[in-house]
Design a protein around this motif. Structure first.
Motif, PDB file in Angstrom:
ATOM      1  N   ILE A 118      10.228  13.291   3.639  1.00 33.78           N
ATOM      2  CA  ILE A 118      10.116  12.556   4.906  1.00 33.78           C
ATOM      3  C   ILE A 118       8.790  11.804   4.956  1.00 33.78           C
ATOM      4  O   ILE A 118       8.727  10.626   5.336  1.00 33.78           O
ATOM      5  CB  ILE A 118      10.242  13.512   6.108  1.00 33.78           C
ATOM      6  N   LYS A 119       7.704  12.467   4.530  1.00 28.16           N
ATOM      7  CA  LYS A 119       6.386  11.826   4.510  1.00 28.16           C
ATOM      8  C   LYS A 119       6.359  10.679   3.509  1.00 28.16           C
ATOM      9  O   LYS A 119       5.828   9.593   3.798  1.00 28.16           O
ATOM     10  CB  LYS A 119       5.305  12.851   4.158  1.00 28.16           C
ATOM     11  N   HIS A 121       8.855   8.847   2.495  1.00 26.91           N
ATOM     12  CA  HIS A 121       9.645   7.734   3.022  1.00 26.91           C
ATOM     13  C   HIS A 121       8.859   6.951   4.065  1.00 26.91           C
ATOM     14  O   HIS A 121       8.857   5.708   4.064  1.00 26.91           O
ATOM     15  CB  HIS A 121      10.949   8.259   3.616  1.00 26.91           C
ATOM     16  N   LYS A 122       8.160   7.653   4.937  1.00 26.50           N
ATOM     17  CA  LYS A 122       7.345   6.985   5.967  1.00 26.50           C
ATOM     18  C   LYS A 122       6.237   6.159   5.320  1.00 26.50           C
ATOM     19  O   LYS A 122       5.955   5.035   5.738  1.00 26.50           O
ATOM     20  CB  LYS A 122       6.749   8.024   6.916  1.00 26.50           C
ATOM     21  N   ASN A 123       5.594   6.721   4.293  1.00 25.41           N
ATOM     22  CA  ASN A 123       4.522   5.997   3.603  1.00 25.41           C
ATOM     23  C   ASN A 123       5.040   4.739   2.914  1.00 25.41           C
ATOM     24  O   ASN A 123       4.388   3.687   2.929  1.00 25.41           O
ATOM     25  CB  ASN A 123       3.842   6.909   2.572  1.00 25.41           C
ATOM     26  N   GLU A 125       7.706   2.990   3.769  1.00 27.67           N
ATOM     27  CA  GLU A 125       8.039   2.010   4.802  1.00 27.67           C
ATOM     28  C   GLU A 125       6.786   1.346   5.351  1.00 27.67           C
ATOM     29  O   GLU A 125       6.775   0.140   5.634  1.00 27.67           O
ATOM     30  CB  GLU A 125       8.820   2.693   5.935  1.00 27.67           C
ATOM     31  N   ALA A 126       5.695   2.126   5.504  1.00 21.82           N
ATOM     32  CA  ALA A 126       4.430   1.568   5.989  1.00 21.82           C
ATOM     33  C   ALA A 126       3.880   0.539   4.997  1.00 21.82           C
ATOM     34  O   ALA A 126       3.361  -0.510   5.391  1.00 21.82           O
ATOM     35  CB  ALA A 126       3.419   2.684   6.219  1.00 21.82           C
TER      36      ALA A 126
END
Length: 208
Positions: A118-119, A121-123, A125-126
């Motif tokens: 999850i982390k 994926h967020k990174n 996308e950022a």
């Protein structure tokens, strides 16, 4: 359509590689293993290709160098790093000296792996959002410090040098700036037609 996350896996035990593939099978967004390495030479070859969004990384490869030392040689990579290790020994070094998204201990649990993914994926996308923003204006580079952000035109740059978790930005006038981002961040965001990586640790500005 959900975009795939491209991944390398670095692990000297083929059974562990196969088990990991079972764990991530069906994960959303899907993860595709596009490269495997079981020794330091294969790992270095993968880093040179620089095609992965994330690297799942065992530290000890039963060779002279650890995978963290190989990362040091390259001076930073653009991919997210998830360490999967059977030992806590390297945790402090990994987290303090490298941009590590997660440090997971073997045997892997689905809960810890899911949190790490999850982390990651967020990174990712950022990073994509930053790329969209910087694509609008490619003739400048932002140099942040503790209190402000200095905007420098790329034409003023000589080269960028990796220094562990940091990057030293060298200017044509002989001055330099040290930034608390690794070289991989700039490799990912700076326009590739203007910058060229001549060595593991150096990214030079080559103009228009």
């Amino acid at each position: 359509m959900i975009e795939q996350i491209k991944a390398y896996i670095v692990e000297d035990d083929q059974e562990n590689i196969d088990f990991f593939k079972i764990l991530i099978d069906g994960y959303i967004p899907p993860i595709k293993i596009i490269g495997e390495a079981t020794n330091q030479d294969e790992f270095a070859d993968l880093l040179l290709k620089d095609e992965a969004d994330v690297i799942f990384l065992d530290i000890e490869l039963d060779e002279q160098k650890t995978s963290l030392e190989i990362l040091d040689d390259f001076g930073g990579v653009s991919a997210e790093i998830v360490v999967i290790s059977g030992s806590k020994e390297y945790a402090l070094k990994a987290l303090n000296e490298h941009n590590i998204a997660a440090y997971l201990l073997k045997p892997l649990s689905m809960l810890s792996l899911n949190k790490a993914l999850i982390k990651v994926h967020k990174n990712i996308e950022a990073k994509k959002e930053i790329q969209k923003l910087t694509a609008v204006k490619t003739d400048v580079i932002a140099i942040p410090d503790l209190t402000s952000i200095e905007i420098i035109k790329t034409a003023q740059l000589s080269y960028l040098e990796a220094a562990g978790k940091y990057t030293v930005v060298h200017l044509l006038n002989g001055s330099s700036r040290t930034v608390s981002k690794n070289l991989g961040t700039y490799i990912e965001t700076l326009p590739k037609h203007k910058f060229f990586r001549i060595h593991h640790k150096y990214l030079i500005y080559r103009g228009k």
